[in-house]
Design a protein around this motif. Structure first.
Motif, PDB file in Angstrom:
ATOM      1  N   ALA A   2      41.126  34.499 -50.291  1.00 53.06           N
ATOM      2  CA  ALA A   2      41.438  35.913 -50.095  1.00 53.06           C
ATOM      3  C   ALA A   2      42.116  36.119 -48.742  1.00 53.06           C
ATOM      4  O   ALA A   2      41.621  35.648 -47.724  1.00 53.06           O
ATOM      5  N   PRO A   3      43.251  36.831 -48.729  1.00 55.28           N
ATOM      6  CA  PRO A   3      43.942  37.059 -47.462  1.00 55.28           C
ATOM      7  C   PRO A   3      43.241  38.077 -46.567  1.00 55.28           C
ATOM      8  O   PRO A   3      43.533  38.152 -45.371  1.00 55.28           O
ATOM      9  N   PHE A   7      41.162  42.619 -50.262  1.00 52.77           N
ATOM     10  CA  PHE A   7      41.473  41.814 -51.447  1.00 52.77           C
ATOM     11  C   PHE A   7      40.200  41.196 -52.020  1.00 52.77           C
ATOM     12  O   PHE A   7      40.006  41.177 -53.240  1.00 52.77           O
ATOM     13  N   LEU A   8      39.341  40.690 -51.155  1.00 54.90           N
ATOM     14  CA  LEU A   8      38.088  40.080 -51.606  1.00 54.90           C
ATOM     15  C   LEU A   8      37.219  41.100 -52.325  1.00 54.90           C
ATOM     16  O   LEU A   8      36.669  40.816 -53.397  1.00 54.90           O
ATOM     17  N   VAL A   9      37.088  42.296 -51.780  1.00 47.57           N
ATOM     18  CA  VAL A   9      36.274  43.338 -52.406  1.00 47.57           C
ATOM     19  C   VAL A   9      36.870  43.732 -53.757  1.00 47.57           C
ATOM     20  O   VAL A   9      36.157  43.882 -54.752  1.00 47.57           O
ATOM     21  N   ALA A  10      38.194  43.879 -53.821  1.00 46.86           N
ATOM     22  CA  ALA A  10      38.852  44.237 -55.079  1.00 46.86           C
ATOM     23  C   ALA A  10      38.645  43.139 -56.124  1.00 46.86           C
ATOM     24  O   ALA A  10      38.358  43.428 -57.296  1.00 46.86           O
ATOM     25  N   ALA A  11      38.759  41.886 -55.714  1.00 48.11           N
ATOM     26  CA  ALA A  11      38.557  40.774 -56.653  1.00 48.11           C
ATOM     27  C   ALA A  11      37.117  40.745 -57.153  1.00 48.11           C
ATOM     28  O   ALA A  11      36.866  40.496 -58.344  1.00 48.11           O
ATOM     29  N   ARG A  12      36.173  41.011 -56.274  1.00 44.55           N
ATOM     30  CA  ARG A  12      34.763  41.030 -56.690  1.00 44.55           C
ATOM     31  C   ARG A  12      34.488  42.190 -57.639  1.00 44.55           C
ATOM     32  O   ARG A  12      33.680  42.068 -58.555  1.00 44.55           O
ATOM     33  N   TRP A  68      30.326  30.762 -47.619  1.00 50.90           N
ATOM     34  CA  TRP A  68      30.414  31.743 -48.693  1.00 50.90           C
ATOM     35  C   TRP A  68      31.662  31.564 -49.538  1.00 50.90           C
ATOM     36  O   TRP A  68      31.664  31.885 -50.714  1.00 50.90           O
ATOM     37  N   ARG A  69      32.746  31.057 -48.970  1.00 53.65           N
ATOM     38  CA  ARG A  69      33.959  30.845 -49.774  1.00 53.65           C
ATOM     39  C   ARG A  69      33.712  29.786 -50.845  1.00 53.65           C
ATOM     40  O   ARG A  69      34.169  29.908 -51.976  1.00 53.65           O
ATOM     41  N   PHE A  70      32.969  28.750 -50.484  1.00 55.72           N
ATOM     42  CA  PHE A  70      32.647  27.712 -51.447  1.00 55.72           C
ATOM     43  C   PHE A  70      31.731  28.257 -52.546  1.00 55.72           C
ATOM     44  O   PHE A  70      31.890  27.926 -53.721  1.00 55.72           O
ATOM     45  N   VAL A  71      30.793  29.112 -52.169  1.00 52.46           N
ATOM     46  CA  VAL A  71      29.889  29.733 -53.150  1.00 52.46           C
ATOM     47  C   VAL A  71      30.699  30.570 -54.150  1.00 52.46           C
ATOM     48  O   VAL A  71      30.486  30.492 -55.363  1.00 52.46           O
TER      49      VAL A  71
END
Length: 140
Positions: A2-3, A7-12, A68-71
Motif C-alpha cells: 500500500a502506498p 489506500f490501505l484502509v480502502a483496500a481493507r 503487519w504487512r506480512f500478516v
C-alpha cells in the motif's frame, strides 16, 4: 504494498465487504447443494471453520508481532486457494445455471446432486399413514 494509509484502509474496506458477501452467500449455496437432512451439520461446520480461521489469524498476527504487512499478505492465501481449487471441487448450483439460461447444465447438475444425496442418506421407510378417525373414536 500500500502506498499510503488511505489506500490501505480502502483496500481493507473492500476486503471486508467481499468477506461479508461471501459469508452470506455460502448459506444460500449450502441450502441449494446439501441434502436437507445434513444442512444443519454443514452450517455448524461453516461456523466452526469461520471461528477457527479467526483464531488462527489472530495467533499468526500475535506470533509475527510488528510485521503487519506480512500478516495482511498471508490473508490472501485462503482466498487464492478458494479461487483456484473451488471451481473444481464445488458443484455448480442448478438454480444458478438455470438463471443463466443453461437448462441442460442445470438438469445435469440437479441429477448429480440427487444421486449424491441418495448415496449419502440411509434408506428410509415410507411414513406410516395417520390413524383413521374410526380407530380413534372407538371404531364406530
Amino acid at each position: 504494498l500500500a502506498p499510503g494509509v488511505v489506500f490501505l484502509v480502502a483496500a481493507r474496506m473492500v476486503t471486508g465487504i467481499g468477506v461479508g458477501i461471501a459469508s452470506a452467500l455460502v448459506h444460500v449455496y449450502i441450502s441449494e447443494i446439501v441434502p436437507a437432512s445434513r444442512r444443519g451439520e454443514h452450517g455448524a461446520i461453516l461456523v466452526l471453520l469461520g471461528s477457527g480461521g479467526i483464531l488462527v489469524a489472530n495467533l499468526v498476527a500475535y506470533a509475527l508481532g510488528h510485521q503487519w504487512r506480512f500478516v495482511l499478505g498471508l490473508s490472501c492465501l485462503p482466498a487464492a486457494a478458494q479461487l483456484l481449487i473451488g471451481p473444481w471441487v464445488m458443484p455448480e448450483s442448478p438454480r444458478w445455471l438455470q438463471t443463466r439460461s443453461l437448462r441442460p447444465g442445470a438438469a445435469v447438475s440437479a441429477r448429480a446432486l440427487v444421486a449424491a444425496a441418495a448415496q449419502d442418506l440411509p434408506c428410509q421407510q415410507p411414513p406410516s399413514p395417520p390413524p383413521s378417525s374410526q380407530a380413534q373414536n372407538g371404531g364406530g
